[in-house]
Design an enzyme around this catalytic site. Structure first.
Site, short mmCIF file in Angstrom:
data_model
loop_
_atom_site.label_atom_id
_atom_site.label_comp_id
_atom_site.label_asym_id
_atom_site.label_seq_id
_atom_site.Cartn_x
_atom_site.Cartn_y
_atom_site.Cartn_z
N GLY A 61 0.80 -1.22 0.00
CA GLY A 61 0.00 0.00 0.00
C GLY A 61 0.83 1.28 0.00
N ARG B 224 -2.56 -12.70 -5.48
CA ARG B 224 -4.03 -12.62 -5.35
C ARG B 224 -4.61 -12.00 -6.61
NH1 ARG B 224 -4.12 -7.10 -4.97
NH2 ARG B 224 -2.36 -6.23 -3.85
P1 ADP Z 1 3.69 -1.48 -2.33
O1 ADP Z 1 3.74 -2.95 -2.09
O2 ADP Z 1 3.72 -0.67 -1.07
O3 ADP Z 1 2.60 -1.07 -3.28
P2 ADP Z 1 5.70 -1.44 -4.49
O4 ADP Z 1 7.05 -2.04 -4.30
O5 ADP Z 1 4.73 -2.23 -5.30
O6 ADP Z 1 5.09 -1.11 -3.03
O7 ADP Z 1 5.84 0.01 -5.12
C1 ADP Z 1 4.71 0.84 -5.27
C2 ADP Z 1 5.05 2.01 -6.15
O8 ADP Z 1 6.14 2.76 -5.59
C3 ADP Z 1 5.50 1.67 -7.56
O9 ADP Z 1 4.44 1.43 -8.44
C4 ADP Z 1 6.29 2.93 -7.92
O10 ADP Z 1 5.40 3.98 -8.23
C5 ADP Z 1 7.01 3.28 -6.61
N1 ADP Z 1 8.35 2.64 -6.54
C6 ADP Z 1 8.66 1.47 -5.92
N2 ADP Z 1 9.98 1.18 -6.09
C7 ADP Z 1 10.53 2.16 -6.84
C8 ADP Z 1 11.85 2.43 -7.37
N3 ADP Z 1 12.89 1.60 -7.18
N4 ADP Z 1 12.01 3.56 -8.11
C9 ADP Z 1 10.97 4.40 -8.33
N5 ADP Z 1 9.72 4.21 -7.85
C10 ADP Z 1 9.48 3.11 -7.12
#
Ligand code: ADP
Length: 449
Positions: free
Chosen positions: A164, A291
């Site tokens: 999230g 999921r």
């Molecule tokens: P969560 O599980 O909290 O949703 P994610 O790892 O899926 O976290 O990342 C969510 C969002 O955060 C990504 O879609 C992107 O917008 C940003 N993000 C995550 N990692 C990076 C990164 N290494 N560089 C730039 N943006 C990132």
């Protein structure tokens, strides 16, 4: 096949699962908190059981209450929807221990992908390209500084237990690392009870591209292309489309093939999403969600497949009803998330719906649990509906979205609907030229004072 399925969720996703059950001739059981006694999923299911007070910790997240509801109603399987118990390995274990079936992957696969460091290591071993970053957890500030210096700024510090968008902080230069590291850790501790963090290179202009996969649990796996979910606010998706405007058929086949092979090798069962950041033609794995996702309908639209039905089939030990060769993309689909929130600050706006009118017509799908006179309780997520449009191509899908937004009526509460009409007027949205930072910048210039 199961005779009766219990749905451990609420809102539009509970309805989505009830609909699949009904088409398959399966009885459905809704569970609900006292705050949701009048909710649409309770009305629409064949049976309903109250499992506790408004607080989700005591109701929708209460393992014992959900399991008892299965016992009382004779449900043989549990569909968790998304959120709540959908990625809770301990719950899945309890479901299995009670001789019931969890409609989703094994507890082991959920655990493996729920810890983001293990997930990254697993992905790498399976041949999936990952974002450059720390090797495992970063225990202290000195290590964080060293990793950042080696990798080069900017860097992002992320919670190992993350989800999230919480527990995530960017350090643009060395002078930010101190604060970024300590706030990421304390946010992670508060949100997940675990303050372990890891680091990644912070990509400057990536798109968020995620691949839908399906495993048959017997060593077979397929992919259903990608979704572009780059339009985000505070790392939360608000607008999703499939196929991705920047992804060619060749790229789809390449990354899809890598993902399908990976889940086949894992022996993965059911629906999953492998998330990437995509920059300059390269994919970088960030996480896997084990999921069904909120945005699954755009994939259903362009592939003409019912993903919930497939989840139920696979959980019942049946084969997938399609092979990779059966799957091809038709047209273009877009989803917008309708939240009960007041612009410009997106403050929650629960309350009574005085009038609701769903849009219709060719290529329009409205997934919501709204009805006239329904009162949105203040206790849960603010997502109240999803509007999904499908057209022969992207311009047609955009035109259809515009048209459907003109038809929909949700009165009585504030919603994020006005945002989408404004976005459609933007040349970058019309051309599909945006990345993960686009929406935040646009909001800062156009909405927030
Ligand atoms: P969560 O599980 O909290 O949703 P994610 O790892 O899926 O976290 O990342 C969510 C969002 O955060 C990504 O879609 C992107 O917008 C940003 N993000 C995550 N990692 C990076 C990164 N290494 N560089 C730039 N943006 C990132």
């Amino acid at each position: 096949m199961f005779d009766k399925i219990l749905i451990a969720n609420r809102g539009e996703i509970a309805l989505r699962v009830i609909r699949a059950c009904r088409e398959m001739g399966i009885q459905s059981v809704a569970v609900h908190s006292t705050a949701d006694a009048e909710a649409m999923h309770v009305r629409m299911a064949d049976e309903a059981v109250c499992i506790g007070p408004p607080s989700s910790t005591d109701s929708y997240l209460n393992h014992a209450a959900v399991l008892s509801a299965c016992e009382v109603t004779g449900a043989q399987a549990i569909h968790p929807g998304y959120g709540f118990l959908s990625e809770n390995a301990a719950f899945v274990q309890a479901v299995e221990d009670h001789g019931l079936t969890f409609i989703g992957p094994s507890a082991e696969h959920i655990r493996q992908m729920g810890d983001k460091i293990t997930a990254k290591e697993t992905a790498e071993k399976l041949g999936i390209p990952v974002v450059p970053g720390s090797e495992g957890g970063v225990p202290d500030l000195a290590t964080a500084k060293k990793v950042a210096a080696d990798m080069g700024y900017p860097v992002i510090i992320k919670a190992t237990a993350g989800g999230g968008g919480r527990g995530m902080k960017v350090a643009a230069t060395e002078k930010d690392i101190d604060t970024a590291f300590s706030t990421a850790r304390s946010e992670a501790k508060a949100a997940f009870g675990n303050d372990e963090v890891y680091m990644e290179k912070y990509l400057q202009k990536p798109r968020h591209i995620e691949v839908q996969v399906f495993g048959d649990g017997k060593g077979g796996g397929v992919h259903l292309g990608e979704r572009d979910c780059s339009l985000q606010r505070r790392h939360q998706k608000v607008f999703e489309e499939a196929p991705g405007p920047s992804i060619s058929a060749k790229e789809r086949a390449r990354i899809g093939g890598i993902c399908a092979n990976a889940i086949a090798k894992m022996g993965y069962s059911g629906a999953g999403t492998i998330e990437f950041l995509y920059e300059d033609g390269e994919f970088y794995f960030i996480e896997m969600n084990t999921r069904l996702q909120v945005e699954h309908p755009v994939t259903e639209a362009i592939f003409g497949q019912d993903l919930v039905r497939e989840q139920i089939r696979v959980a019942a030990g049946q084969p997938l009803s399609f092979t990779q060769d059966d799957l091809s993309v038709t047209g273009h689909a877009i989803e917008v998330r309708i939240n009960a929130e007041k612009l410009p600050n997106f403050a929650p706006s629960p309350g009574k719906i005085t009038q609701f009118h769903a849009p219709g017509g060719l290529g329009v799908r409205m997934d919501s649990a709204l009805y006239d006179g329904y009162t949105i309780p203040p206790y849960y997520d603010s997502l109240i509906g999803k509007l999904i449009v499908h057209g022969r191509d992207r311009p047609e899908a955009l035109a259809r979205l515009w048209r459907a937004l003109g038809e929909i009526i949700v009165d009585g509460v504030d919603t994020t609907l006005p945002l989408f009409s404004a976005l459609l007027a933007e040349p970058d949205i019309q051309s599909g030229d945006y990345n993960i930072h686009w929406l935040e910048k646009w909001l800062a210039q156009n909405l927030e004072d």
